[in-house]
Structures are given as structure tokens and as C-alpha cells.
Design a protein around this motif. Structure first.
Motif, mmCIF file in Angstrom:
data_model
loop_
_atom_site.group_PDB
_atom_site.id
_atom_site.type_symbol
_atom_site.label_atom_id
_atom_site.label_comp_id
_atom_site.label_asym_id
_atom_site.label_seq_id
_atom_site.Cartn_x
_atom_site.Cartn_y
_atom_site.Cartn_z
ATOM 1 N N SER A 126 -37.849 4.788 29.835
ATOM 2 C CA SER A 126 -37.939 4.407 28.417
ATOM 3 C C SER A 126 -36.648 4.654 27.653
ATOM 4 N N GLU A 127 -35.743 5.478 28.199
ATOM 5 C CA GLU A 127 -34.465 5.780 27.560
ATOM 6 C C GLU A 127 -33.343 5.346 28.500
ATOM 7 N N VAL A 128 -32.386 4.600 27.965
ATOM 8 C CA VAL A 128 -31.351 4.005 28.814
ATOM 9 C C VAL A 128 -29.973 4.269 28.222
ATOM 10 N N LEU A 129 -29.037 4.616 29.099
ATOM 11 C CA LEU A 129 -27.624 4.775 28.733
ATOM 12 C C LEU A 129 -26.833 3.764 29.552
ATOM 13 N N SER A 130 -26.060 2.907 28.871
ATOM 14 C CA SER A 130 -25.316 1.853 29.560
ATOM 15 C C SER A 130 -23.874 1.797 29.065
ATOM 16 N N VAL A 131 -23.024 1.260 29.911
ATOM 17 C CA VAL A 131 -21.628 1.001 29.540
ATOM 18 C C VAL A 131 -21.299 -0.431 29.925
ATOM 19 N N VAL A 132 -20.671 -1.145 28.999
ATOM 20 C CA VAL A 132 -20.229 -2.520 29.229
ATOM 21 C C VAL A 132 -18.728 -2.574 28.979
ATOM 22 N N VAL A 133 -18.000 -3.290 29.826
ATOM 23 C CA VAL A 133 -16.556 -3.489 29.657
ATOM 24 C C VAL A 133 -16.304 -4.993 29.610
ATOM 25 N N ARG A 134 -15.629 -5.452 28.549
ATOM 26 C CA ARG A 134 -15.367 -6.874 28.393
ATOM 27 C C ARG A 134 -13.951 -7.096 27.842
ATOM 28 N N PRO A 135 -13.274 -8.160 28.253
ATOM 29 C CA PRO A 135 -11.994 -8.509 27.622
ATOM 30 C C PRO A 135 -12.200 -8.725 26.128
ATOM 31 N N THR A 136 -11.291 -8.228 25.330
ATOM 32 C CA THR A 136 -11.472 -8.322 23.882
ATOM 33 C C THR A 136 -11.451 -9.760 23.381
ATOM 34 N N ASN A 137 -10.804 -10.668 24.116
ATOM 35 C CA ASN A 137 -10.787 -12.053 23.655
ATOM 36 C C ASN A 137 -12.132 -12.736 23.845
ATOM 37 N N GLN A 138 -13.081 -12.063 24.520
ATOM 38 C CA GLN A 138 -14.449 -12.554 24.577
ATOM 39 C C GLN A 138 -15.260 -12.107 23.359
ATOM 40 N N LEU A 139 -14.752 -11.092 22.678
ATOM 41 C CA LEU A 139 -15.456 -10.573 21.506
ATOM 42 C C LEU A 139 -14.950 -11.209 20.223
ATOM 43 N N LYS A 140 -13.671 -11.470 20.192
ATOM 44 C CA LYS A 140 -13.070 -12.051 18.996
ATOM 45 C C LYS A 140 -11.940 -12.970 19.421
ATOM 46 N N ILE A 141 -11.998 -14.211 18.984
ATOM 47 C CA ILE A 141 -10.977 -15.180 19.360
ATOM 48 C C ILE A 141 -9.655 -14.783 18.709
ATOM 49 N N THR A 142 -8.665 -14.522 19.540
ATOM 50 C CA THR A 142 -7.360 -14.112 19.031
ATOM 51 C C THR A 142 -6.288 -14.515 20.034
ATOM 52 N N PHE A 143 -5.111 -14.780 19.538
ATOM 53 C CA PHE A 143 -4.006 -15.134 20.411
ATOM 54 C C PHE A 143 -3.314 -13.880 20.964
ATOM 55 N N LEU A 144 -3.610 -12.752 20.381
ATOM 56 C CA LEU A 144 -2.986 -11.505 20.801
ATOM 57 C C LEU A 144 -4.011 -10.630 21.512
ATOM 58 N N GLU A 145 -3.576 -9.930 22.529
ATOM 59 C CA GLU A 145 -4.454 -9.023 23.254
ATOM 60 C C GLU A 145 -4.629 -7.747 22.450
ATOM 61 N N ALA A 146 -5.875 -7.385 22.151
ATOM 62 C CA ALA A 146 -6.144 -6.180 21.362
ATOM 63 C C ALA A 146 -5.750 -4.941 22.154
ATOM 64 N N GLN A 147 -5.070 -4.016 21.500
ATOM 65 C CA GLN A 147 -4.683 -2.755 22.117
ATOM 66 C C GLN A 147 -5.467 -1.582 21.540
ATOM 67 N N GLU A 148 -5.965 -1.749 20.333
ATOM 68 C CA GLU A 148 -6.790 -0.727 19.687
ATOM 69 C C GLU A 148 -8.003 -1.406 19.080
ATOM 70 N N ILE A 149 -9.060 -0.661 18.893
ATOM 71 C CA ILE A 149 -10.274 -1.266 18.345
ATOM 72 C C ILE A 149 -10.047 -1.759 16.916
ATOM 73 N N THR A 150 -9.081 -1.162 16.230
ATOM 74 C CA THR A 150 -8.769 -1.629 14.875
ATOM 75 C C THR A 150 -8.244 -3.063 14.883
ATOM 76 N N ASP A 151 -7.766 -3.543 16.041
ATOM 77 C CA ASP A 151 -7.327 -4.931 16.146
ATOM 78 C C ASP A 151 -8.507 -5.898 16.009
ATOM 79 N N LEU A 152 -9.729 -5.402 16.187
ATOM 80 C CA LEU A 152 -10.924 -6.219 16.018
ATOM 81 C C LEU A 152 -11.422 -6.195 14.577
ATOM 82 N N GLY A 153 -10.756 -5.420 13.730
ATOM 83 C CA GLY A 153 -11.145 -5.333 12.331
ATOM 84 C C GLY A 153 -11.509 -3.920 11.932
ATOM 85 N N SER A 154 -11.854 -3.750 10.683
ATOM 86 C CA SER A 154 -12.289 -2.441 10.183
ATOM 87 C C SER A 154 -13.665 -2.095 10.745
ATOM 88 N N ILE A 155 -14.123 -0.885 10.479
ATOM 89 C CA ILE A 155 -15.447 -0.466 10.949
ATOM 90 C C ILE A 155 -16.530 -1.415 10.431
#
Length: 238
Positions: A126-155
């Protein structure tokens, strides 16, 4: 884009982590039922066609109560590809073993990414802990490769990526963790959706987003929320 932590039906236990596993029993089918029906949070696997409702993006910022956390130093530390995470006691590894023969005849099978980088569940599933790893360009369309999570925007802006539409957001905060070369930024969100309570931790490393999520039925969060929140927050990018 709403990241759902989807899961594969009938996940087998991973024999490689025997210290975390308990023997299979007749209750396994019941456990699988719990796993499949209690992780509707699923991780946010890129539903660009279902953008988050504007109402959530414009919602007032939730208050920031103190984060109650457990000491996880004595917990088993799992090391994955580019990350580490602490696993709550008695949780079992439910990752499907990698099929090394897959794609032997069809190259396309080899190209399919694995849904999860790590997955663990409580004894009853009933309780699950998971980890997912994905290229950042799959999360947000950008021409630059994100190096920090702030590159995806503010909180608040990144909530459109990590918090699914219709969720009730309880906590959103930036967490900075000291490393050898300075501080690394992580985003933490805690929310409820479809009678599930979810704690999510996300960061970016070498162009990849690393996201941990701990989920349980809302009815169990009062008892086990501190443990699950602590597990999610224990995520470390390596």
C-alpha cells in the motif's frame, strides 16, 4: 505536463536485495492489488497533451509548516544510476529484473526506456517509494540542456511539471544540500490526489531530472507520513 508514477502490473521481487525481501506468499496477489490501486499518483510520465489546469498554477502559495522528518542514517541506502536513496525498513524491492534478452531480434525493444530507476513497497504494497530518471528535454521543451532544476523554472513554475492537475498542494519548497562543489538545489512538493498522499523530491544532474516519490493512501499518512516523506527527501544526486 503531468508526471504520473505509473507502474507495471504484477511486479516481481528483485532477488538481488535479499536483505530487503521477504519470501513470496499467498498474499502476493493482494499486495499487487494494493500497489496497482494505491499509486494513482504514478510519476508524471510526460503527459504533454494534458497540461496542468491554470487554476493550480494560480493557486495561492501553501503555507510552509515545519517538515517532520525521521533520522534515516540507519536505513539501507540504495545506489542507482546517478542517484542514491534511503529505503524504509521492511520495504521490498519490487523492480522488474532487466530482461537482457529483450530486443535480441528487434532493436526497438532495446530502445524502450525503463519506467523506473528504482521501486520499493511496504509488505502489503500500500506504500510505494519510486525513483524516475528522465532527460530534462522530455519535461520541458528547451534548446539548452538543463544543468540545475532552476533551469526548469521557479518552484511555482515547476509545479506545472511535477504536480498533477486536480491535486491539493500542501507544501512546496526549495531545499539546498551542500556538496563538495557548493550547494545543489532540489524542489520538494507534498500533495494529495485521488485519496493518495504524495511526497516528491526532484533535482537535475547532467541534463537529467531525478525524481523520487513516496505515496500512500491518505488514511495511512498520519501514521507513516514522516517515514515516507523522509524517504523521498533522502534522494541524493551523485
Amino acid at each position: 505536463m503531468a508526471f504520473l508514477l505509473s507502474f507495471s502490473p504484477n511486479p516481481p521481487l528483485n532477488p538481488k536485495l535479499s536483505s530487503l525481501n521477504t519470501p513470496r506468499s499467498s498474499t502476493l496477489n493482494t499486495k499487487r492489488h494494493f500497489i496497482i490501486h494505491t499509486t494513482s499518483f504514478c510519476f508524471i510520465l510526460l503527459a504533454q497533451q494534458n497540461p496542468i489546469p491554470q487554476s493550480l498554477a494560480q493557486a495561492s502559495t501553501p503555507s510552509k509548516p515545519a517538515l517532520n522528518l525521521a533520522n534515516t542514517n540507519s536505513w539501507f541506502q540504495f545506489y542507482g544510476d546517478g542517484f542514491a536513496i534511503r529505503v524504509p525498513p521492511e520495504f521490498e524491492d519490487i523492480m522488474e529484473p532487466e530482461d537482457f534478452n529483450a530486443g535480441a531480434s528487434l532493436y526497438g525493444d532495446k530502445a524502450k526506456p525503463r519506467p523506473f530507476a528504482a521501486r520499493f513497497a511496504s509488505t502489503d504494497g500500500s506504500e510505494v517509494l519510486s525513483v524516475v530518471v528522465r532527460p530534462t528535454n522530455q519535461l520541458k521543451i528547451t534548446f539548452l540542456e538543463a544543468q540545475e532544476i532552476t533551469d526548469l523554472g521557479s518552484i511555482k513554475e515547476a509545479a506545472k511539471i511535477f504536480v498533477p492537475g486536480g491535486a491539493t498542494l500542501y507544501n512546496a519548497r526549495t531545499i539546498k544540500i551542500k556538496e563538495d562543489e557548493g550547494f545543489k538545489t532540489y524542489y520538494f512538493y507534498e500533495f494529495e490526489r485521488d485519496d493518495q498522499h504524495i511526497a516528491l523530491m526532484a533535482t537535475v544532474s547532467s541534463g537529467k531530472a531525478i525524481i523520487s516519490g513516496a505515496t500512500a493512501p491518505c488514511s495511512k499518512w498520519d501514521d507513516d507520513g514522516v517515514k515516507l516523506r523522509s524517504a523521498a527527501i533522502s534522494l541524493t544526486a551523485l
